[in-house]
Design a protein around this motif. Structure first.
Motif, short mmCIF file in Angstrom:
data_model
loop_
_atom_site.label_atom_id
_atom_site.label_comp_id
_atom_site.label_asym_id
_atom_site.label_seq_id
_atom_site.Cartn_x
_atom_site.Cartn_y
_atom_site.Cartn_z
N TYR A 137 0.85 -1.20 0.00
CA TYR A 137 0.00 0.00 0.00
C TYR A 137 0.88 1.25 0.00
O TYR A 137 1.75 1.40 0.87
N VAL A 138 0.66 2.11 -0.98
CA VAL A 138 1.56 3.24 -1.23
C VAL A 138 0.86 4.56 -0.91
O VAL A 138 -0.24 4.83 -1.40
N MET A 139 1.50 5.36 -0.06
CA MET A 139 1.07 6.73 0.21
C MET A 139 2.28 7.63 0.02
O MET A 139 2.97 7.99 0.98
N GLY A 140 2.58 7.93 -1.23
CA GLY A 140 3.79 8.69 -1.51
C GLY A 140 5.01 7.86 -1.14
O GLY A 140 5.15 6.72 -1.57
N SER A 141 5.88 8.41 -0.32
CA SER A 141 7.07 7.67 0.10
C SER A 141 6.80 6.75 1.29
O SER A 141 7.67 5.98 1.69
N LEU A 142 5.59 6.81 1.85
CA LEU A 142 5.22 5.91 2.94
C LEU A 142 4.59 4.65 2.35
O LEU A 142 3.64 4.71 1.58
N ARG A 143 5.13 3.49 2.71
CA ARG A 143 4.61 2.20 2.25
C ARG A 143 4.07 1.45 3.46
O ARG A 143 4.70 1.43 4.52
N LEU A 144 2.90 0.81 3.29
CA LEU A 144 2.25 0.13 4.40
C LEU A 144 1.96 -1.32 4.07
O LEU A 144 1.69 -1.67 2.91
N LYS A 145 1.98 -2.18 5.09
CA LYS A 145 1.63 -3.58 4.89
C LYS A 145 0.12 -3.76 4.77
O LYS A 145 -0.34 -4.73 4.18
N GLN A 146 -0.63 -2.87 5.34
CA GLN A 146 -2.08 -2.91 5.22
C GLN A 146 -2.61 -1.49 5.38
O GLN A 146 -1.92 -0.60 5.88
N GLN A 147 -3.85 -1.29 4.92
CA GLN A 147 -4.43 0.05 4.97
C GLN A 147 -5.68 0.08 5.84
O GLN A 147 -6.32 1.12 5.97
N ALA A 148 -6.02 -1.07 6.44
CA ALA A 148 -7.20 -1.13 7.29
C ALA A 148 -6.93 -2.06 8.48
O ALA A 148 -6.13 -3.00 8.38
N ILE A 149 -7.57 -1.77 9.59
CA ILE A 149 -7.50 -2.65 10.77
C ILE A 149 -8.93 -2.88 11.25
O ILE A 149 -9.84 -2.12 10.93
N ARG A 150 -9.12 -3.92 12.05
CA ARG A 150 -10.43 -4.21 12.61
C ARG A 150 -10.37 -4.16 14.14
O ARG A 150 -9.45 -4.71 14.75
N ILE A 151 -11.34 -3.49 14.71
CA ILE A 151 -11.47 -3.36 16.17
C ILE A 151 -12.80 -3.95 16.60
O ILE A 151 -13.84 -3.68 15.96
N ALA A 152 -12.77 -4.75 17.65
CA ALA A 152 -14.00 -5.41 18.11
C ALA A 152 -15.04 -4.40 18.61
O ALA A 152 -16.24 -4.57 18.41
N GLY A 153 -14.56 -3.36 19.29
CA GLY A 153 -15.47 -2.34 19.79
C GLY A 153 -16.06 -2.64 21.15
O GLY A 153 -16.93 -1.92 21.64
#
Length: 242
Positions: A137-153
Motif C-alpha cells: 500500500y503506497v502513500m507517496g514515500s510511505l509504504r504500508l503492509k495494510q491500509q485497514a484494521i479491525r477493532i472489536a469495539g
C-alpha cells in the motif's frame, strides 16, 4: 500448454511495417538509451523530438507503448511542414528490475492501423535496495503492509500497521485530531521515520470513551504526507467480521 505463436507473427508485432508517407516524421533519434535506473527512482521522462519534413501538416492521432510502464504524452495539434514538436515518454521503473526495451508506436492521420514511426526506449533497472514488495500500500514515500484494521469495539484494543519510509526525507506521521473521536488514539512509533527505516502506526481503542452505538467504519486521515486526503487515509473497521 500455451499456443505456439509463429516467429513471423511475433516479429511483425515487434517491428510492424510503417505507414506510407511516415518518412515525413524526421526524428532526431528514434532510440534513446535511458542508461541505468534504480527501481526506487521516480519516473523519468525522455523526449523524442521530430520535425515535419513533408509537404502537408501532420497530426499525431495516438501513441501506443509496448508496456504500461512507459507512458507517452504529446500534442494533437497539426504540425506544419518545416515545424518541429516532441513526444515525451515517462518510464516507471518500480517493480521492473532488469534490462528493458520498450517500443513506442506513433500513429498519424496517414493510417489508423500502421504506425507512422516506431521509437525505442532501452535501459536497465537495478533492483530495489528496500523491501518495498512487502509493503503493497503506497502513500507517496510511505509504504504500508495494510491500509485497514479491525477493532472489536467491546474491549481495550491496540492494533499496529507496519510501514516503511521508502523516500529520501524523514517522515513525521500524525493523524488529523479533528476527525479522530475520543475513543481512538493514534501515534507513530517512532514519531519520526528516517529514510529506509520501518515504523508502526499505532491505533488504540478505549471502550470507556465510546458511545453505545459505534459506526461500522471510520477513516483516519494521516498528516505529514504531501497527498490529497483521499490518498492518505486508513480505515478502521469496527465490529465482528461479516
Amino acid at each position: 500448454m500455451a499456443p505456439i505463436v509463429p516467429r513471423a507473427t511475433l516479429d511483425s508485432l515487434a517491428h510492424p511495417a510503417t505507414a506510407p508517407g511516415g518518412e515525413a516524421l524526421h526524428f532526431e533519434s528514434q532510440r534513446i538509451d535511458a542508461g541505468v535506473l534504480g527501481e526506487d527512482d521516480a519516473p523519468t521522462t525522455y523526449t523524442f523530438r521530430w520535425c515535419n519534413q513533408g509537404r502537408k501538416p501532420m497530426i499525431i492521432t495516438r501513441v501506443e507503448t509496448s508496456c504500461g510502464c512507459a507512458r507517452a504524452s504529446f500534442s494533437k495539434a497539426p504540425v506544419a511542414p518545416g515545424s518541429c514538436t516532441e513526444i515525451a515518454v515517462a518510464y516507471h521503473p518500480k517493480g521492473r528490475p532488469g534490462y528493458f526495451q520498450r517500443k513506442i508506436f506513433v500513429y498519424t492521420q496517414l493510417s489508423d492501423k500502421q504506425p507512422s514511426a516506431v521509437l525505442e526506449l532501452t535501459g536497465r533497472v537495478t533492483p530495489s535496495v528496500l523491501p518495498t514488495a512487502a509493503y503493497p500500500y503506497v502513500m507517496g514515500s510511505l509504504r504500508l503492509k495494510q491500509q485497514a484494521i479491525r477493532i472489536a469495539g467491546t474491549r481495550i484494543q491496540t492494533e499496529r500497521i507496519e510501514c516503511l519510509n521508502a523516500g529520501e526525507q524523514p517522515l513525521a506521521i500524525r493523524a488529523d485530531s479533528r476527525l479522530l473521536p475520543a475513543y481512538l488514539r493514534f501515534e507513530c512509533d517512532p514519531a519520526v521515520i528516517e529514510p529506509g527505516k520501518r515504523a508502526d502506526l499505532v491505533i488504540r481503542f478505549d471502550p470507556a470513551q465510546a458511545p453505545q452505538t459505534l459506526p461500522r467504519q471510520l477513516p483516519v486521515m494521516l498528516e505529514g504526507l504531501q497527498l490529497p486526503p483521499g490518498q492518505r487515509s486508513l480505515r478502521i473497521l469496527i465490529g465482528a467480521q461479516e
